[in-house]
Write a protein that holds these residues in place. Sequence first.
Motif, mmCIF file in Angstrom:
data_model
loop_
_atom_site.group_PDB
_atom_site.id
_atom_site.type_symbol
_atom_site.label_atom_id
_atom_site.label_comp_id
_atom_site.label_asym_id
_atom_site.label_seq_id
_atom_site.Cartn_x
_atom_site.Cartn_y
_atom_site.Cartn_z
ATOM 1 N N TRP A 64 -3.551 21.776 54.495
ATOM 2 C CA TRP A 64 -2.666 21.285 55.712
ATOM 3 C C TRP A 64 -1.290 20.953 55.176
ATOM 4 O O TRP A 64 -0.229 21.016 55.885
ATOM 5 C CB TRP A 64 -3.203 20.167 56.576
ATOM 6 C CG TRP A 64 -4.370 20.382 57.376
ATOM 7 C CD1 TRP A 64 -5.575 19.918 57.006
ATOM 8 C CD2 TRP A 64 -4.567 21.293 58.375
ATOM 9 N NE1 TRP A 64 -6.556 20.390 58.074
ATOM 10 C CE2 TRP A 64 -6.068 21.264 59.012
ATOM 11 C CE3 TRP A 64 -3.770 22.159 59.052
ATOM 12 C CZ2 TRP A 64 -6.527 21.867 60.235
ATOM 13 C CZ3 TRP A 64 -4.021 22.776 60.147
ATOM 14 C CH2 TRP A 64 -5.287 22.478 60.565
ATOM 15 N N ASN A 65 -1.374 20.392 54.026
ATOM 16 C CA ASN A 65 -0.322 19.718 53.456
ATOM 17 C C ASN A 65 0.782 20.650 52.811
ATOM 18 O O ASN A 65 0.471 21.165 51.770
ATOM 19 C CB ASN A 65 -0.699 18.384 52.663
ATOM 20 C CG ASN A 65 0.530 17.511 52.131
ATOM 21 O OD1 ASN A 65 1.737 18.052 51.794
ATOM 22 N ND2 ASN A 65 0.477 16.296 52.003
ATOM 23 N N GLY A 66 2.043 20.798 53.191
ATOM 24 C CA GLY A 66 2.980 21.521 52.485
ATOM 25 C C GLY A 66 3.154 21.152 51.051
ATOM 26 O O GLY A 66 3.342 22.073 50.000
ATOM 27 N N ILE A 67 3.175 19.941 50.821
ATOM 28 C CA ILE A 67 3.493 19.383 49.626
ATOM 29 C C ILE A 67 2.311 19.667 48.517
ATOM 30 O O ILE A 67 2.588 20.215 47.418
ATOM 31 C CB ILE A 67 3.755 17.867 49.801
ATOM 32 C CG1 ILE A 67 5.164 17.480 50.488
ATOM 33 C CG2 ILE A 67 3.774 17.393 48.286
ATOM 34 C CD1 ILE A 67 5.163 16.001 50.673
ATOM 35 N N ALA A 68 1.159 19.591 49.171
ATOM 36 C CA ALA A 68 -0.182 19.804 48.251
ATOM 37 C C ALA A 68 -0.030 21.311 48.045
ATOM 38 O O ALA A 68 -0.415 21.783 46.899
ATOM 39 C CB ALA A 68 -1.412 19.257 49.029
#
Length: 79
Positions: A64-68
């Motif tokens: 879900w997380n763009g940073i991840a």
Amino acid sequence: MRLAIIGTGKAAIQVFQYPLKNDIEICVFDNDRLKWGKDFFGYKIQPLDSVDLIEFDYILLLLWNGIALNEICKQLEDK
């Protein structure tokens, strides 16, 4: 077909709610060392660092997380 699934969070849980075809060999990977070796819908969670030890037809990033996502893409590029 061999499929590597990266991520065991919300996105992966959503996908695993649906039946998967029997002819797909699936391996599940995650960066969270607290999850390694644990069961995830019948699959053993493996460290992401070991993803290159097996040849896969497809790699599916379930995040879900763009940073991840950026972090994992960088890890995969470095292999």
